[in-house]
Design an enzyme around this catalytic site. Structure first.
Site, mmCIF file in Angstrom:
data_model
loop_
_atom_site.group_PDB
_atom_site.id
_atom_site.type_symbol
_atom_site.label_atom_id
_atom_site.label_comp_id
_atom_site.label_asym_id
_atom_site.label_seq_id
_atom_site.Cartn_x
_atom_site.Cartn_y
_atom_site.Cartn_z
ATOM 1 C CD GLN A 36 -1.039 -0.223 3.637
ATOM 2 O OE1 GLN A 36 -2.519 -0.365 3.455
ATOM 3 N NE2 GLN A 36 -0.467 -0.590 4.885
ATOM 4 C CG HIS A 60 -2.518 -4.411 2.956
ATOM 5 N ND1 HIS A 60 -3.643 -4.164 2.629
ATOM 6 C CD2 HIS A 60 -2.974 -4.987 4.140
ATOM 7 C CE1 HIS A 60 -4.845 -4.043 3.006
ATOM 8 N NE2 HIS A 60 -4.361 -4.826 4.362
ATOM 9 C CG ASN A 98 -1.233 -0.436 12.304
ATOM 10 O OD1 ASN A 98 -1.722 0.056 11.271
ATOM 11 N ND2 ASN A 98 -1.689 -0.888 13.346
ATOM 12 C CB VAL A 99 -0.013 2.921 7.272
ATOM 13 C CG1 VAL A 99 -0.163 4.212 6.888
ATOM 14 C CG2 VAL A 99 1.182 2.182 6.411
ATOM 15 C CG PHE A 108 -0.836 -4.380 10.205
ATOM 16 C CD1 PHE A 108 -2.020 -4.798 9.649
ATOM 17 C CD2 PHE A 108 0.171 -3.799 9.597
ATOM 18 C CE1 PHE A 108 -1.978 -4.590 8.198
ATOM 19 C CE2 PHE A 108 0.182 -3.596 8.060
ATOM 20 C CZ PHE A 108 -1.064 -4.048 7.512
ATOM 21 C CD GLU A 112 -2.641 -8.532 6.598
ATOM 22 O OE1 GLU A 112 -2.544 -9.193 5.653
ATOM 23 O OE2 GLU A 112 -3.655 -7.891 6.905
ATOM 24 C CE LYS A 115 -9.510 -11.029 6.511
ATOM 25 N NZ LYS A 115 -9.940 -9.424 6.320
ATOM 26 C CG HIS A 116 -4.677 -12.845 4.504
ATOM 27 N ND1 HIS A 116 -5.752 -12.685 3.656
ATOM 28 C CD2 HIS A 116 -5.114 -11.415 5.182
ATOM 29 C CE1 HIS A 116 -6.433 -12.090 3.833
ATOM 30 N NE2 HIS A 116 -6.271 -10.952 4.699
#
Length: 228
Positions: A36, A60, A98-99, A108, A112, A115-116
């Site tokens: 991102q 991201h 973590n922007v 963050f 990730e 979840k992924h």
């Protein structure tokens, strides 16, 4: 029951078992490595970023994905700790911040991973390997989108670009394969928010990203007038 029919049934059962076992352990076809652009990500977020963004593409996530668009989500509920990643923490904070809240990088990263990343077994062996893999891709394998664009003389100077300019530049950096772009319109201007690079299920080679935002989607990038 004849011998031929018995052999046929046994063969079919064996094939079915192999299919079930393989689908439960793999379950994905390729990986999306999404980065991102910090200022655009902040502009697209409903809640303002707590700290000024850097003019960089940062990670991201690395997401195992399927060609048929079926999603893989929430394959783990484990917690990554700073103690576990202490040797790579500095690198992660640089390439995968973590922007939106730089005081909560770990939250963050945990999201990730759970979840992924955990869905990427066996290519991704565990949580530490997930983060090490991303560092390798971004730094060692030079999959840093900011650097790829910079080599093509495309800098984050607030100029207007065409979709073709951006895509052609990225293709040169990833062996001619097609990336996926995400844009969003903010204050009458369409910004480049994310770039996704796609690799095969073993993370061995780039592939053309199979899915793009359709025409009419608010994330679809126009042919012209993209701010970067």
């Amino acid at each position: 029951m004849g011998t031929t029919r018995m052999v046929y049934i046994v063969t079919m059962l064996f094939s079915l078992i192999v299919l079930i076992l393989s689908s439960s352990t793999v379950g994905y076809d390729y990986f999306q490595f999404t980065q991102q652009y910090q200022p655009a990500a902040c502009n697209s977020n409903p809640t303002p970023c707590k700290d000024p963004p850097d003019k960089l593409f940062t990670v991201h996530g690395l997401w195992p994905s399927n060609m048929n668009r079926s999603e893989l989500f929430n394959c783990s509920s484990s917690n990554v700790t700073y103690a576990k990643i202490q040797n790579i923490r500095t690198q992660l904070e640089m390439i995968w911040p973590n922007v939106f809240n730089r005081k909560n990088h770990l939250g963050f990263w945990n999201r990730e991973w759970n979840k992924h990343g955990a869905c990427g077994y066996p290519t991704i062996r565990n949580d530490l390997h997930y983060f090490q893999t991303v560092i390798k891709m971004y730094i060692t394998q030079k999959q840093n989108v900011s650097d790829i664009l910079s080599k093509a003389k495309i800098e984050p100077d607030g100029n207007i670009r065409t979709q073709k300019e951006i895509v052609d530049a990225i293709r040169k950096g990833i062996h001619g394969k097609e990336p996926n772009l995400k844009c969003q319109k903010n204050t009458q201007m369409t910004e480049l928010v994310e770039v996704t690079l796609c690799s095969d299920g073993n993370l061995k080679q780039f592939i053309d990203c199979p899915h793009h935002f359709p025409n009419g989607s608010r994330h679809n990038c126009p042919t012209n007038h993209i701010l970067y």
